[in-house]
Every structure is written in structure tokens, then in C-alpha cells.
Write an enzyme that holds these catalytic residues in place. Structure first.
Site, PDB file in Angstrom:
ATOM      1  N   SER A  15     -71.863  48.987 -35.419  1.00 30.83           N
ATOM      2  CA  SER A  15     -71.068  47.787 -35.144  1.00 30.83           C
ATOM      3  C   SER A  15     -69.748  48.196 -34.506  1.00 30.83           C
ATOM      4  O   SER A  15     -69.309  49.339 -34.632  1.00 30.83           O
ATOM      5  CB  SER A  15     -70.780  47.006 -36.434  1.00 30.83           C
ATOM      6  OG  SER A  15     -71.963  46.539 -37.040  1.00 30.83           O
TER       7      SER A  15
ATOM      8  N   SER B 272     -76.775  45.679 -34.312  1.00 32.59           N
ATOM      9  CA  SER B 272     -75.359  46.009 -34.187  1.00 32.59           C
ATOM     10  C   SER B 272     -74.516  44.741 -34.259  1.00 32.59           C
ATOM     11  O   SER B 272     -74.786  43.759 -33.559  1.00 32.59           O
ATOM     12  CB  SER B 272     -75.113  46.731 -32.859  1.00 32.59           C
ATOM     13  OG  SER B 272     -73.778  47.143 -32.744  1.00 32.59           O
TER      14      SER B 272
ATOM     15  N   ASP C 112     -71.286  43.149 -33.164  1.00 29.87           N
ATOM     16  CA  ASP C 112     -70.270  43.393 -32.143  1.00 29.87           C
ATOM     17  C   ASP C 112     -69.452  42.129 -31.940  1.00 29.87           C
ATOM     18  O   ASP C 112     -69.954  41.129 -31.411  1.00 29.87           O
ATOM     19  CB  ASP C 112     -70.941  43.820 -30.834  1.00 29.87           C
ATOM     20  CG  ASP C 112     -71.935  44.962 -31.060  1.00 29.87           C
ATOM     21  OD1 ASP C 112     -71.520  45.995 -31.596  1.00 29.87           O
ATOM     22  OD2 ASP C 112     -73.122  44.788 -30.722  1.00 29.87           O
TER      23      ASP C 112
END
Length: 351
Positions: free
Chosen positions: A235, A273, A275
């Protein structure tokens, strides 16, 4: 002041716009950063605090915006910022399972300053972002407490920002290297008006071998562990601040360009992830008890917004490289070693 930042020691400065005196988000007037670092055996974690200005954030709320590039995350407070375009607490970064501790600290801090919150005043919207540091930290220990988060708030200051494996970055990794906290800034101009744009990142993303440097080199760790997972499950949190006056729509446009900097590094925002970008303008504020029915505010002439787009991309890219270059090698809780990018760069300098 002579500019000296971790990435620039290895000639890894990004872009063409000049950095501010600290090359940090604290180059934006009034912005302060604090860390609380926890290191105790398998516990390797912490909290980082970003204060948008020196006043009472609940009563004097800066313009804010969020953008989710990939929503694999457990942050708190995004929904209200997206709806109202205002930030009313400090911004905290920590590990995934410590979000509630950070939120409690922000609520208690706000009530301490405004005892009528939740009574004669509205409730408060705590803003906490997270990355999973479980490859290094024993995340199940739930080691971060509200007192730790309060300490990060109290320790927030301007000037030079500690980077690498500190605060929320203590247990983070990126591209197979030790990651963590990084920051960078750029001078921006809109006609005769001068300003700053600063970025602070919590870098915990990227697959080994994908890291691309500004000079075009692709850099990998000396050895990728046999247990390495080929899926992108890291992340990155990107905090963007500028003192040029924007409206909500413009601020959202600017913070989305932080993703350009992440893409330049080799990231593709993988399925697993988280983000997220969050931004604020400390020069644009909303008062809790605004008496005027119609508010007039300055706003950037959009003919000049490209310089902020460029600044957000360049500062984000360099902030991640600063996090990587400032970090030192760490052995994770399962014995896996995460090397420092600086050691690889020293061994293989650019010609």
C-alpha cells in the site's frame, strides 16, 4: 540552506521544479509532522502525524480532498472528507490494525480542545490512514495505543522531517527494500503568486525488481526471498499539501497527479494494494461558526494548474525515493532481511 535529502545524495532528484528549503511537506507554511516509533523485539511499528496548521482544526477547517486509486484499505474518515471537502483533525498514519487507536486519539484530542463536541457541537471526523507492516512488525500485538498517537500529535513540528523507518514507516517495505516515511516539496508559481506544494508518503508497495529510478535503471534487492509473493499486496498513502488557494475540484485534480509519481517508480496499483491520496490547502479554511451566508474566496486561475500537477508528480516520486534511501536494513519477524536501497546504490553507483 543547503539542500540535502536522502535521494539527492545518490543523484536521484526528480523532475525540473526546485524543492523548498527542507524538501519536505513542512515547506508549506504551518504544516508540522510528528512521529512515535515503537521498537521492541517483534514489535516494529509506530504512528506519524501531519498537522495542516497551527490552530484548532475542528473550528478552523482547511480545505481537504481524497482520491482512492485502489481501495484495498481500512482507513477512517475518508467518506466525510469526500462529501464535505473539509479536514477537522490532524492526519494520522499507522499500521492496519491500529487505525482504531489512532481514531480514538484524534477524538480525545478534539474533545480536549472543544469539550462540547457531540453535545452542543457536532461530532468529529477522525482521519487515519494505514498500511500493513506485518512482514516486519508483529501486527497482531496491537502495540500502538491512543497514547502513542497522542504523543505523535504533541511531537509534531516544522522544519526537517525524519524519514525512512520512523513513525508509521518503522515496519514498512517497498519494492523488496526497507521502506517507510518519505517527503519532498516543490516551489510552484501561478503568475505573480508564489507558493509551495509538499508531499509526505507512507511507502509500503511495489514488487521486487519493478523499482525504476529517475535515470532509467531498474533496481532489485540482492536476493528475493523464496517465500516472496508475486502478487502486489502493499500500500501507499500520499499526503499532499499546498498553500496556493484551490477549490475542492481543483484540489482533487492535483492530488490525483500524485499517482503519476507512483507510476514512474514502477507501480501498477495491484489488486491487493491500498493506494490513497489525501490533500489539503491550509490557506483555504472553513470556520465552524461562519456568520456569512455567502463566502467569497480566492481561487487559482486554472490556466496555471499544470505547475501544481507537475509538482505533485515530482514530489511524490522523490518522496518515495527519500523513504527508500533513508531507510536502514531490517530483519522481519520471520527472519527475512529487507535491505536498504542506499546500500545497493553505494555498491553500484550510477556512472
Amino acid at each position: 540552506m543547503t539542500l540535502d535529502s536522502p535521494a539527492r545524495r545518490y543523484r536521484l532528484g526528480c523532475g525540473i521544479l526546485p524543492p523548498g528549503p527542507y524538501n519536505a511537506i513542512t515547506d508549506v507554511p504551518g504544516v508540522r509532522v510528528g512521529h512515535r516509533t515503537l521498537r521492541n523485539g517483534p514489535v516494529q511499528t509506530g504512528v506519524t502525524c501531519i498537522l495542516p496548521h497551527d490552530g484548532d482544526l475542528f473550528r478552523d477547517r482547511p480545505l481537504g480532498a481524497v482520491h482512492v486509486f485502489n481501495g484495498f484499505g481500512k482507513s477512517v474518515g475518508l467518506m466525510q472528507v469526500e462529501e464535505l471537502g473539509q479536514i477537522e483533525t490532524p492526519i494520522l498514519l499507522t499500521n492496519t490494525l491500529s487505525v482504531s487507536a489512532g481514531a480514538e486519539a484524534l477524538i480525545r484530542d478534539a474533545i480536549g480542545r472543544n469539550p462540547e463536541i457531540g453535545r452542543s457541537l457536532s461530532t468529529v471526523n477522525p482521519l487515519v490512514f494505514e498500511c500493513n507492516d506485518g512482514r516486519i512488525n508483529d501486527i497482531q500485538a496491537l502495540a500502538v495505543t491512543p497514547d502513542d498517537a497522542m504523543q505523535a500529535i504533541r511531537d509534531a513540528q516544522g522544519g526537517t522531517v525524519a524519514q525512512g523507518g520512523v513513525g508509521a514507516g518503522t515496519g514498512m517495505t517497498a519494492f523488496g527494500f526497507k521502506g517507510g516515511i518519505g517527503t519532498s516539496s516543490r516551489h510552484v508559481a501561478a503568475g505573480m503568486h508564489q507558493g509551495m506544494l509538499g508531499v509526505l508518503v507512507l511507502a509500503n508497495f511495489g514488487l521486487p525488481g519493478d523499482l525504476t529510478l529517475p535515470d532509467g535503471r531498474r533496481i532489485a534487492p540482492p536476493a528475493v526471498p523464496a517465500t516472496h509473493d508475486e502478487r502486489e499486496r502493499g500500500s501507499v498513502i500520499m499526503v499532499v499539501a499546498t498553500d496556493l488557494p484551490l477549490d475542492y475540484r481543483q484540489l482533487r485534480r492535483v492530488i490525483r497527479r500524485a499517482g503519476v509519481g507512483i507510476g514512474r517508480l514502477g507501480s501498477f496499483w495491484g489488486n491487493g494494494s491500498g493506494d490513497v491520496a489525501v490533500g489539503f490547502c491550509p490557506s483555504v479554511r472553513f470556520h465552524l461558526h461562519e456568520p456569512e451566508g455567502v463566502i467569497n474566496r480566492p481561487m487559482l486561475n486554472e490556466a496555471h494548474i499544470d505547475t501544481l500537477f507537475r509538482a505533485a508528480a515530482e514530489a511524490t516520486q522523490e518522496a518515495v525515493l527519500n523513504a527508500l534511501c533513508a531507510a536502514t536494513p531490517v530483519t522481519g519477524r520471520n527472519g527475512v532481511v529487507f535491505p536498504a536501497l542506499s546500500d545497493v546504490l553505494a555498491a553500484h553507483p550510477y556512472p
